[in-house]
Scaffold this motif. Structure first.
Motif, PDB file in Angstrom:
ATOM      1  N   HIS A   5       0.862  -1.183   0.000  1.00 22.84           N
ATOM      2  CA  HIS A   5       0.000   0.000   0.000  1.00 22.84           C
ATOM      3  C   HIS A   5       0.901   1.236   0.000  1.00 22.84           C
ATOM      4  O   HIS A   5       1.895   1.270   0.723  1.00 22.84           O
ATOM      5  CB  HIS A   5      -0.839   0.094   1.275  1.00 22.84           C
ATOM      6  N   TYR A   7       0.302   5.394   0.692  1.00 25.37           N
ATOM      7  CA  TYR A   7      -0.582   6.519   1.018  1.00 25.37           C
ATOM      8  C   TYR A   7       0.252   7.778   0.848  1.00 25.37           C
ATOM      9  O   TYR A   7       1.220   7.994   1.588  1.00 25.37           O
ATOM     10  CB  TYR A   7      -1.116   6.429   2.452  1.00 25.37           C
ATOM     11  N   LYS A  14      -2.475  10.593   5.801  1.00 23.58           N
ATOM     12  CA  LYS A  14      -1.676   9.452   5.351  1.00 23.58           C
ATOM     13  C   LYS A  14      -1.286   8.550   6.523  1.00 23.58           C
ATOM     14  O   LYS A  14      -1.561   7.341   6.507  1.00 23.58           O
ATOM     15  CB  LYS A  14      -0.438   9.949   4.602  1.00 23.58           C
ATOM     16  N   ALA A  18      -2.835   4.757   7.763  1.00 25.65           N
ATOM     17  CA  ALA A  18      -1.982   3.610   8.086  1.00 25.65           C
ATOM     18  C   ALA A  18      -2.249   3.120   9.503  1.00 25.65           C
ATOM     19  O   ALA A  18      -2.339   1.909   9.753  1.00 25.65           O
ATOM     20  CB  ALA A  18      -0.508   3.983   7.916  1.00 25.65           C
ATOM     21  N   LEU A  21      -5.498   1.202   9.689  1.00 28.30           N
ATOM     22  CA  LEU A  21      -5.303  -0.170   9.232  1.00 28.30           C
ATOM     23  C   LEU A  21      -4.653  -1.009  10.330  1.00 28.30           C
ATOM     24  O   LEU A  21      -5.055  -2.144  10.584  1.00 28.30           O
ATOM     25  CB  LEU A  21      -4.449  -0.190   7.965  1.00 28.30           C
ATOM     26  N   ILE A  96       1.666  -6.956   9.303  1.00 25.25           N
ATOM     27  CA  ILE A  96       1.684  -5.646   8.644  1.00 25.25           C
ATOM     28  C   ILE A  96       2.935  -4.897   9.078  1.00 25.25           C
ATOM     29  O   ILE A  96       3.256  -4.845  10.275  1.00 25.25           O
ATOM     30  CB  ILE A  96       0.434  -4.816   8.999  1.00 25.25           C
ATOM     31  N   ILE A  98       4.451  -1.059   8.625  1.00 22.08           N
ATOM     32  CA  ILE A  98       4.188   0.313   8.196  1.00 22.08           C
ATOM     33  C   ILE A  98       5.495   1.083   8.221  1.00 22.08           C
ATOM     34  O   ILE A  98       6.173   1.124   9.249  1.00 22.08           O
ATOM     35  CB  ILE A  98       3.143   0.986   9.108  1.00 22.08           C
ATOM     36  N   ASP A 100       6.287   4.581   7.966  1.00 21.53           N
ATOM     37  CA  ASP A 100       5.693   5.913   8.017  1.00 21.53           C
ATOM     38  C   ASP A 100       6.711   6.976   7.611  1.00 21.53           C
ATOM     39  O   ASP A 100       7.791   7.048   8.178  1.00 21.53           O
ATOM     40  CB  ASP A 100       5.169   6.170   9.437  1.00 21.53           C
ATOM     41  N   GLU A 128       1.952  -7.653   4.707  1.00 25.69           N
ATOM     42  CA  GLU A 128       1.387  -6.453   4.086  1.00 25.69           C
ATOM     43  C   GLU A 128       2.335  -5.305   4.416  1.00 25.69           C
ATOM     44  O   GLU A 128       2.742  -5.141   5.569  1.00 25.69           O
ATOM     45  CB  GLU A 128       0.011  -6.188   4.712  1.00 25.69           C
ATOM     46  N   VAL A 130       2.956  -1.109   4.189  1.00 25.09           N
ATOM     47  CA  VAL A 130       2.313   0.186   3.988  1.00 25.09           C
ATOM     48  C   VAL A 130       3.390   1.256   4.060  1.00 25.09           C
ATOM     49  O   VAL A 130       4.147   1.319   5.025  1.00 25.09           O
ATOM     50  CB  VAL A 130       1.241   0.454   5.070  1.00 25.09           C
ATOM     51  N   THR A 132       4.028   5.424   3.753  1.00 29.86           N
ATOM     52  CA  THR A 132       3.336   6.712   3.754  1.00 29.86           C
ATOM     53  C   THR A 132       4.298   7.848   3.434  1.00 29.86           C
ATOM     54  O   THR A 132       5.515   7.686   3.456  1.00 29.86           O
ATOM     55  CB  THR A 132       2.673   7.000   5.120  1.00 29.86           C
TER      56      THR A 132
END
Length: 169
Positions: A5, A7, A14, A18, A21, A96, A98, A100, A128, A130, A132
């Motif tokens: 993903h 964002y 953004k 995240a 999620l 997940i 992230i 950031d 997953e 993510v 941002t």
């Protein structure tokens, strides 16, 4: 199967997307890892996330904004974060991951888009990822499975409103 993903955009939300999620995943007992690049200040999510068992948050930035050219310490911290993310995404330990403000780290030259793409490519098959931040590079957008652009249409900052505790930080 884990997807990528992104964002991005100049609008607000953004990191909030995240974290939303992450909150959803935590509600299902999933494990979440969050790396925050360039964020060394005291943000509200730091306090909230401590209440969850299945989340790890690590920060790779100083408690100040980068104005102008980043210095060696900024680069060192960002590379430390990227190397940690490389370990985490390939481990299969987290559902997940992230990253950031990783897009901003690329934009500022703290690490290259190629470095970021290598991390993404090494992700565990069910993890997953993510990413941002404003200014998502086209190369990242090309490999992503989901890209959302937050567009600012109107913002109270233009009226001189400063960042507010619990809302912007």
């Amino acid at each position: 199967m884990g997807f990528v993903h992104v964002y991005t955009g100049n609008g607000k939300g953004k990191t909030s997307a995240a974290l939303g999620l992450a909150l959803r995943a935590l509600g299902h007992g999933m494990r979440v890892y969050i790396a925050q690049f360039l964020k060394g200040m005291d943000y509200g999510e730091l306090h909230s996330l401590k209440r969850f068992e299945n989340v790890t948050l690590e920060r790779f930035g100083r408690p100040k904004f980068i104005h102008g050219k980043p210095d060696e310490e900024d680069v060192r911290l960002a590379m430390e974060g990227l190397n940690r993310c490389r370990e985490v995404v390939s481990s299969g330990e987290y559902d997940i991951v992230i990253m950031d403000e990783a897009n901003i780290a690329v934009f500022l030259g703290l690490f290259s888009v190629q470095d970021l793409l290598e991390v993404v490519a090494k992700r565990h098959e069910r993890t997953e990822v993510v990413i941002t931040g404003r200014y998502a590079p086209e190369e990242l957008i090309d490999v992503a499975d989901l890209v959302t652009e937050m567009v600012e249409i109107k913002h109270y900052y233009s009226k001189g409103v400063q960042a507010r505790k619990g809302i912007e930080y």
